[in-house]
Design an enzyme around this catalytic site. Structure first.
Site, PDB file in Angstrom:
ATOM      1  CB  THR A  36      -5.438  -4.037   2.096  1.00 18.01           C
ATOM      2  OG1 THR A  36      -5.076  -2.895   1.332  1.00 18.01           O
ATOM      3  CG2 THR A  36      -4.277  -4.428   2.989  1.00 18.01           C
TER       4      THR A  36
ATOM      5  CG  ASP B   2      -2.039  -0.936   1.221  1.00 13.77           C
ATOM      6  OD1 ASP B   2      -3.079  -0.595   0.658  1.00 13.77           O
ATOM      7  OD2 ASP B   2      -1.880  -2.024   1.785  1.00 13.77           O
TER       8      ASP B   2
END
Length: 243
Positions: free
Chosen positions: A57, A22
């Site tokens: 995620t 990320d």
């Protein structure tokens, strides 16, 4: 992923994860935009770019790589006007000789590209919803729609792909968990092909820089037949989700 250490941290609470990927992807996107558009002038601060470096995620940490997308949305005057959905692991299970990854993009008034637009089977009510952020409210809302089938996947970008590729009829998420960077890019692409996305009250999303990041009244999106699904959202669900 190859190192075996994803660098996972909790951002705001349970199931709200962030990985090293990320952080690295976000830095890479910002640096790339700065290099490619060093002379961009924003007049009246009306142009806003919403970036989700790793949408899905939770699924990424579990190895469900086909759920993962990278989202870049462009808004002007608070309205989503262009978007990119990149699937870095598209075809990752198809074998060594296949091309890995694809990019879907769209601009209002021009169209959307990088995929084959397909409508869901006529007469079938197939709902796509969250895989990792479910709740009683989410499930009650879905039950009220009398679905023929429910698909549970990760990532807002991935859910919109289910709509535009005809795998689902409606994306329903009766929860405040989704953010503006989750919906800006997918909204632009969906609108470019005639679809619609709102909160559970039917309100359009705003993407100016002052707007709150949370889509606190949930998400309802369809490629076709939006009014039908909107009409079935229970008042109890609407009352539980404050815009």
């Amino acid at each position: 992923m190859a190192t075996g250490d994803l660098g996972i941290v909790e951002k705001t609470g349970a199931n709200d994860l962030q990985t090293k990927a990320d952080r690295l992807v976000q830095m890479s996107i910002c640096a790339s935009l700065a290099r490619k558009f060093p002379k961009v002038t924003i007049i009246g601060e009306e142009l806003v770019i919403w970036v989700d470096p790793l949408d899905g995620t939770k699924e990424y940490t579990e190895g469900l790589l086909d759920h993962v997308t990278v989202l870049i949305g462009i808004a002007y005057g608070g309205k989503a006007i262009a978007g990119v959905i990149n699937q870095p692991y598209y075809n990752y299970e198809a074998g060594v000789n296949t091309v890995l990854g694809r990019t879907i993009w769209g601009v209002l008034g021009i169209g959307a590209f990088g995929f084959q637009l397909t409508e869901a089977p006529a007469g079938k009510h197939i709902i796509v919803t969250t895989r990792s952020h479910s709740s009683t409210l989410v499930n009650d809302c879905i039950s009220a729609l009398n679905p023929d089938h429910v698909i549970r996947v990760g990532g807002a970008g991935n859910k919109i792909i289910q709509l535009i590729e005809g795998k689902a009829s409606a994306y329903v998420f009766a929860s405040p968990g989704c953010k503006k960077w989750d919906t800006c890019a997918p909204e632009a692409i969906l609108h470019a092909v005639g679809g619609k996305i709102t909160d559970m009250h039917g309100n359009p999303f705003q993407y100016n820089k002052e707007v709150k990041h949370m889509n606190s009244a949930g998400v309802l999106a369809t490629l076709r037949n939006y009014d039908y699904y909107a009409s079935l959202i229970p008042n109890t669900v609407k009352q539980s989700l404050v815009p």
